[in-house]
Write an enzyme that holds these catalytic residues in place. Structure first.
Site, PDB file in Angstrom:
ATOM      1  N   ASP A 114      14.842 -44.917 -13.025  1.00  0.00           N
ATOM      2  CA  ASP A 114      16.004 -45.357 -12.577  1.00  0.00           C
ATOM      3  C   ASP A 114      15.938 -45.940 -10.878  1.00  0.00           C
ATOM      4  O   ASP A 114      16.873 -46.661 -10.450  1.00  0.00           O
ATOM      5  CB  ASP A 114      17.048 -44.404 -12.677  1.00  0.00           C
ATOM      6  CG  ASP A 114      17.845 -44.370 -13.714  1.00  0.00           C
ATOM      7  OD1 ASP A 114      18.448 -43.357 -14.056  1.00  0.00           O
ATOM      8  OD2 ASP A 114      17.661 -45.408 -14.657  1.00  0.00           O
ATOM      9  N   TYR A 116      24.702 -50.935 -14.135  1.00  0.00           N
ATOM     10  CA  TYR A 116      25.065 -49.511 -13.870  1.00  0.00           C
ATOM     11  C   TYR A 116      25.883 -49.246 -12.899  1.00  0.00           C
ATOM     12  O   TYR A 116      26.204 -50.297 -11.859  1.00  0.00           O
ATOM     13  CB  TYR A 116      23.861 -48.549 -13.500  1.00  0.00           C
ATOM     14  CG  TYR A 116      23.822 -47.530 -13.002  1.00  0.00           C
ATOM     15  CD1 TYR A 116      24.096 -46.945 -11.589  1.00  0.00           C
ATOM     16  CD2 TYR A 116      23.697 -46.386 -14.032  1.00  0.00           C
ATOM     17  CE1 TYR A 116      24.393 -45.620 -11.494  1.00  0.00           C
ATOM     18  CE2 TYR A 116      23.955 -45.003 -13.630  1.00  0.00           C
ATOM     19  CZ  TYR A 116      24.269 -44.883 -12.284  1.00  0.00           C
ATOM     20  OH  TYR A 116      24.278 -43.371 -11.863  1.00  0.00           O
ATOM     21  N   HIS A 153       8.283 -33.673   4.586  1.00  0.00           N
ATOM     22  CA  HIS A 153       7.270 -32.975   4.145  1.00  0.00           C
ATOM     23  C   HIS A 153       8.031 -32.121   3.220  1.00  0.00           C
ATOM     24  O   HIS A 153       7.801 -30.682   2.999  1.00  0.00           O
ATOM     25  CB  HIS A 153       6.579 -32.046   5.242  1.00  0.00           C
ATOM     26  CG  HIS A 153       5.857 -32.463   6.224  1.00  0.00           C
ATOM     27  ND1 HIS A 153       4.520 -32.092   6.587  1.00  0.00           N
ATOM     28  CD2 HIS A 153       5.873 -33.849   6.773  1.00  0.00           C
ATOM     29  CE1 HIS A 153       3.862 -32.930   7.579  1.00  0.00           C
ATOM     30  NE2 HIS A 153       4.503 -33.818   7.530  1.00  0.00           N
ATOM     31  N   HIS A 200      -1.182 -35.336   3.241  1.00  0.00           N
ATOM     32  CA  HIS A 200       0.133 -35.352   4.049  1.00  0.00           C
ATOM     33  C   HIS A 200       1.500 -35.068   3.681  1.00  0.00           C
ATOM     34  O   HIS A 200       1.806 -33.955   3.552  1.00  0.00           O
ATOM     35  CB  HIS A 200      -0.128 -36.594   5.077  1.00  0.00           C
ATOM     36  CG  HIS A 200       0.784 -36.512   6.227  1.00  0.00           C
ATOM     37  ND1 HIS A 200       0.693 -37.708   7.107  1.00  0.00           N
ATOM     38  CD2 HIS A 200       1.960 -35.915   6.753  1.00  0.00           C
ATOM     39  CE1 HIS A 200       1.745 -37.297   8.064  1.00  0.00           C
ATOM     40  NE2 HIS A 200       2.344 -36.393   7.841  1.00  0.00           N
ATOM     41  N   ASP A 229       5.440 -40.064  14.174  1.00  0.00           N
ATOM     42  CA  ASP A 229       5.217 -40.979  13.218  1.00  0.00           C
ATOM     43  C   ASP A 229       5.647 -42.430  13.494  1.00  0.00           C
ATOM     44  O   ASP A 229       5.662 -43.536  12.508  1.00  0.00           O
ATOM     45  CB  ASP A 229       5.729 -40.663  11.938  1.00  0.00           C
ATOM     46  CG  ASP A 229       5.389 -39.262  11.533  1.00  0.00           C
ATOM     47  OD1 ASP A 229       5.947 -38.247  11.337  1.00  0.00           O
ATOM     48  OD2 ASP A 229       4.013 -39.159  11.175  1.00  0.00           O
ATOM     49  N   HIS A 234      10.029 -40.511   6.446  1.00  0.00           N
ATOM     50  CA  HIS A 234       9.135 -39.620   6.324  1.00  0.00           C
ATOM     51  C   HIS A 234       9.485 -38.005   6.346  1.00  0.00           C
ATOM     52  O   HIS A 234      10.160 -37.645   7.247  1.00  0.00           O
ATOM     53  CB  HIS A 234       7.909 -39.522   7.172  1.00  0.00           C
ATOM     54  CG  HIS A 234       7.007 -38.682   7.206  1.00  0.00           C
ATOM     55  ND1 HIS A 234       6.501 -38.424   5.936  1.00  0.00           N
ATOM     56  CD2 HIS A 234       6.433 -37.774   8.121  1.00  0.00           C
ATOM     57  CE1 HIS A 234       5.338 -37.354   6.040  1.00  0.00           C
ATOM     58  NE2 HIS A 234       5.225 -37.061   7.354  1.00  0.00           N
ATOM     59  N   GLY A 247      10.588 -34.153   9.678  1.00  0.00           N
ATOM     60  CA  GLY A 247      10.749 -35.397   8.978  1.00  0.00           C
ATOM     61  C   GLY A 247      11.592 -36.459  10.103  1.00  0.00           C
ATOM     62  O   GLY A 247      12.011 -36.019  11.191  1.00  0.00           O
TER      63      GLY A 247
HETATM   64  O1  LIG Z   1       3.954 -35.420   9.712  1.00  0.00           O
HETATM   65  C1  LIG Z   1       4.277 -34.558  10.870  1.00  0.00           C
HETATM   66  C2  LIG Z   1       3.561 -33.504  11.300  1.00  0.00           C
HETATM   67  O2  LIG Z   1       2.451 -33.324  10.499  1.00  0.00           O
HETATM   68  C3  LIG Z   1       5.573 -35.367  11.405  1.00  0.00           C
HETATM   69  O3  LIG Z   1       6.111 -35.893  10.562  1.00  0.00           O
HETATM   70  C4  LIG Z   1       6.384 -34.115  11.999  1.00  0.00           C
HETATM   71  O4  LIG Z   1       6.835 -33.142  11.052  1.00  0.00           O
HETATM   72  C5  LIG Z   1       7.710 -35.054  12.436  1.00  0.00           C
HETATM   73  O5  LIG Z   1       7.426 -35.251  13.595  1.00  0.00           O
HETATM   74  P1  LIG Z   1       8.484 -35.802  14.787  1.00  0.00           P
HETATM   75  O6  LIG Z   1       9.232 -37.042  13.996  1.00  0.00           O
HETATM   76  O7  LIG Z   1       9.810 -34.902  15.170  1.00  0.00           O
HETATM   77  O8  LIG Z   1       7.506 -36.246  15.699  1.00  0.00           O
END
Ligand SMILES: O=C(CO)[C@@H](O)[C@H](O)COP(=O)(O)O
Length: 231
Positions: free
Chosen positions: A120, A227, A97, A169, A76, A95, A28
């Site tokens: 909300d 709220y 997972h 993804h 990313d 981002h 992430g």
């Molecule tokens: O989506 C992915 C891998 O599929 C990335 O989001 C990694 O999981 C995180 O990557 P870094 O931020 O450490 O480069």
């Protein structure tokens, strides 16, 4: 906010990912933007959160040119930059997972709006993008991950729908700053889990009626929001 304050806020937001159970290993990343200077601060790629220091963060301009920091930026980064360029109202992007949101993304299904918890924060279902094409993956995988998110949102103001699933993804979330982006990432994971359990209990469960959606969304985000406590 000075660049150093932004770096501290982005570091804290990245450390909040494991605190909220949103990531396994390094799966992430969080970024934040200094809109006046046009500079983005983002997590370094592959660095574990418990070892991450403010000096590890990477600073780039909106075209992806490195301005400060020695380490490679998150893999990313092009996705984050594409979203900042397209949506100037964004102040922070996440981002992950996270398990349940990623499961909906792998199923290529939007998370339906089944309850007031989602209403909300999201003015509707959490959409899922199309799959990237082989040509897009070949040309610029992470940049085109931003393309499909932008396509999926269309003309919807992103802060009214602070997250989207990328097919096969995982989730991307955002907010007015990095802290709010993480908050919305937690909500996205929670409503993904709630929707999965709801549909397991009641496959025929129906979406929340519009009058309840508007009531809940507007009381937190509308012109006459009431709220919580006044700012
Ligand atoms: O989506 C992915 C891998 O599929 C990335 O989001 C990694 O999981 C995180 O990557 P870094 O931020 O450490 O480069």
């Amino acid at each position: 906010m000075t660049l150093n304050h932004l770096k501290q806020a982005v570091l804290e937001a990245n450390l909040d990912l494991p605190r909220h159970g949103l990531v396994t290993f390094t799966w992430g990343n969080v970024s934040g933007i200094d809109k006046e200077q046009g500079l983005v601060v983002i997590k370094p790629s592959g660095v574990s959160y418990d070892k991450m220091r403010i000096s590890d963060l990477v600073v780039l301009d909106l075209q992806g040119n490195r301005v400060a920091g020695e380490l490679r930026p998150s893999s990313d980064t092009p996705t984050h930059l594409a979203l900042y360029r397209r949506f100037p109202e964004l102040g922070g992007i996440v981002h992950t997972h996270s398990t349940h949101a990623t499961a909906w993304a792998q199923a290529r299904r939007a998370i339906p709006l089944l309850g007031t918890t989602q209403a909300d924060y999201f003015h509707g279902a959490v959409p899922c993008s199309r799959l990237l094409t082989p040509a897009e993956v070949e040309a610029d995988y992470e940049g085109h991950t931003g393309t499909v998110i932008i396509e999926t949102l269309g003309d919807v103001p992103p802060l009214t729908l602070p997250g989207t699933l990328v097919a096969n993804h995982g989730p991307f979330s955002w907010g007015k700053d990095a802290h709010e982006a993480v908050h919305n990432a937690v909500v996205l994971e929670e409503v993904a889990r709630m929707a999965w359990i709801t549909l397991s209990l009641a496959p025929q469960a129906q979406p929340l009626p519009d009058y309840l959606l508007e009531k809940h969304y507007q009381r937190k985000h509308g012109k006459h929001a009431y709220y919580g406590q006044p700012a």
